[in-house]
Design a protein around this motif. Structure first.
Motif, PDB file in Angstrom:
ATOM      1  N   ALA A 177      46.978  31.457  38.595  1.00 41.36           N
ATOM      2  CA  ALA A 177      45.918  32.098  38.061  1.00 41.36           C
ATOM      3  C   ALA A 177      45.200  32.597  39.250  1.00 41.36           C
ATOM      4  O   ALA A 177      44.466  33.612  39.022  1.00 41.36           O
ATOM      5  N   GLU A 178      45.263  32.068  40.601  1.00 41.48           N
ATOM      6  CA  GLU A 178      44.295  32.603  41.545  1.00 41.48           C
ATOM      7  C   GLU A 178      44.838  33.829  42.161  1.00 41.48           C
ATOM      8  O   GLU A 178      44.055  34.748  42.752  1.00 41.48           O
ATOM      9  N   GLN A 183      48.318  24.438  31.832  1.00 41.39           N
ATOM     10  CA  GLN A 183      47.740  23.311  32.862  1.00 41.39           C
ATOM     11  C   GLN A 183      47.223  21.916  32.017  1.00 41.39           C
ATOM     12  O   GLN A 183      47.524  21.008  32.547  1.00 41.39           O
ATOM     13  N   GLU A 221      47.009  40.714  30.393  1.00 40.22           N
ATOM     14  CA  GLU A 221      46.883  39.731  31.435  1.00 40.22           C
ATOM     15  C   GLU A 221      45.710  38.542  30.843  1.00 40.22           C
ATOM     16  O   GLU A 221      45.731  37.310  31.472  1.00 40.22           O
ATOM     17  N   THR A 245      48.359  26.991  38.917  1.00 41.22           N
ATOM     18  CA  THR A 245      47.132  27.336  39.725  1.00 41.22           C
ATOM     19  C   THR A 245      47.203  28.372  40.505  1.00 41.22           C
ATOM     20  O   THR A 245      46.437  29.396  40.576  1.00 41.22           O
ATOM     21  N   LEU A 267      54.724  34.703  35.774  1.00 40.29           N
ATOM     22  CA  LEU A 267      54.387  33.870  34.844  1.00 40.29           C
ATOM     23  C   LEU A 267      55.516  33.442  33.748  1.00 40.29           C
ATOM     24  O   LEU A 267      55.957  32.410  33.477  1.00 40.29           O
ATOM     25  N   ILE A 292      47.331  37.321  38.727  1.00 37.63           N
ATOM     26  CA  ILE A 292      46.610  37.894  37.640  1.00 37.63           C
ATOM     27  C   ILE A 292      45.608  38.919  38.276  1.00 37.63           C
ATOM     28  O   ILE A 292      44.752  38.625  39.265  1.00 37.63           O
ATOM     29  N   ILE A 295      47.920  29.939  30.927  1.00 37.39           N
ATOM     30  CA  ILE A 295      47.773  29.180  32.252  1.00 37.39           C
ATOM     31  C   ILE A 295      47.065  28.035  31.791  1.00 37.39           C
ATOM     32  O   ILE A 295      47.602  26.813  32.316  1.00 37.39           O
ATOM     33  N   ALA A 296      45.795  28.222  31.254  1.00 37.79           N
ATOM     34  CA  ALA A 296      44.866  27.240  31.026  1.00 37.79           C
ATOM     35  C   ALA A 296      45.507  26.348  30.306  1.00 37.79           C
ATOM     36  O   ALA A 296      45.218  24.944  30.289  1.00 37.79           O
ATOM     37  N   ASP A 303      47.667  35.828  29.490  1.00 34.70           N
ATOM     38  CA  ASP A 303      48.453  35.262  30.501  1.00 34.70           C
ATOM     39  C   ASP A 303      47.481  34.192  31.130  1.00 34.70           C
ATOM     40  O   ASP A 303      47.803  32.915  31.336  1.00 34.70           O
ATOM     41  N   VAL A 304      46.222  34.473  31.435  1.00 35.10           N
ATOM     42  CA  VAL A 304      45.301  33.591  31.807  1.00 35.10           C
ATOM     43  C   VAL A 304      45.036  32.369  30.757  1.00 35.10           C
ATOM     44  O   VAL A 304      45.073  31.527  31.195  1.00 35.10           O
TER      45      VAL A 304
END
Ligand SMILES: [Fe+2]
Ligand SMILES: [Fe+2]
Length: 164
Positions: free
Chosen positions: A153-154, A106, A95, A150, A40, A157, A102-103, A98-99
């Protein structure tokens, strides 16, 4: 609509994107620094390099149009990045952060995708095919970045760590 006024809107929208890119350029190093996962962090660092190119492309278009890029602040991006800052204040580096980043990232990409899609179309309508091609290149890179996020994220993580 007279082509003159479409041209005015085209320039206005380019200024909005220029301001957005400048703001993103300031935010990305903070996000890279806060990222726990190496992939990331490198995604944010790579996008910072790309963003410099996005700024340069816009500057090239402003020069071609005989316009100056400044004098406008993109309030949409200001809001999106303020929300990103809140995440950094509210969460420890983890983490889960991190998620959340990412949101937030995006949302930024989708804002850019919407903006570049519009100006690319306006450039075509104005008969500025070369500028449309330049803007399409940036649009494609924003789309690639969105897909990369994406994917991160998938797959990257660690779900177990986030659920703890
Ligand atoms: Fe960009
Ligand atoms: Fe971007």
């Amino acid at each position: 609509m007279a082509s003159e006024s479409l041209q005015d809107i085209y320039v206005e929208q380019l200024k909005d994107l220029y301001s957005a890119e400048q703001q993103i350029l300031k935010a990305l190093p903070k996000m890279a620094k806060a990222a726990t996962h190496e992939d990331l962090r490198s995604a944010f660092e790579d996008h910072e390099v790309q963003t410099r190119t996005h700024v340069e492309r816009l500057e090239k278009i402003f020069t071609q149009l005989g316009e100056k890029p400044g004098g406008h602040k993109c309030k949409g991006m200001e809001g999106l990045l303020a929300e990103g800052d809140e995440l950094l204040e509210e969460h420890e580096e983890s983490e889960a952060l991190d998620v959340a980043m990412i949101a937030a990232a995006q949302r930024v990409e989708h804002y850019e995708i919407a903006g570049y899609g519009s100006v690319r179309t306006f450039a075509n309508m104005l008969g500025l095919g070369d500028q449309a091609d330049i803007l399409q290149r940036t649009l494609d890179e924003e789309g690639d970045t969105d897909k990369k996020l994406t994917g991160l994220a998938e797959t990257v993580i660690n779900i177990d760590a986030v659920q703890e």
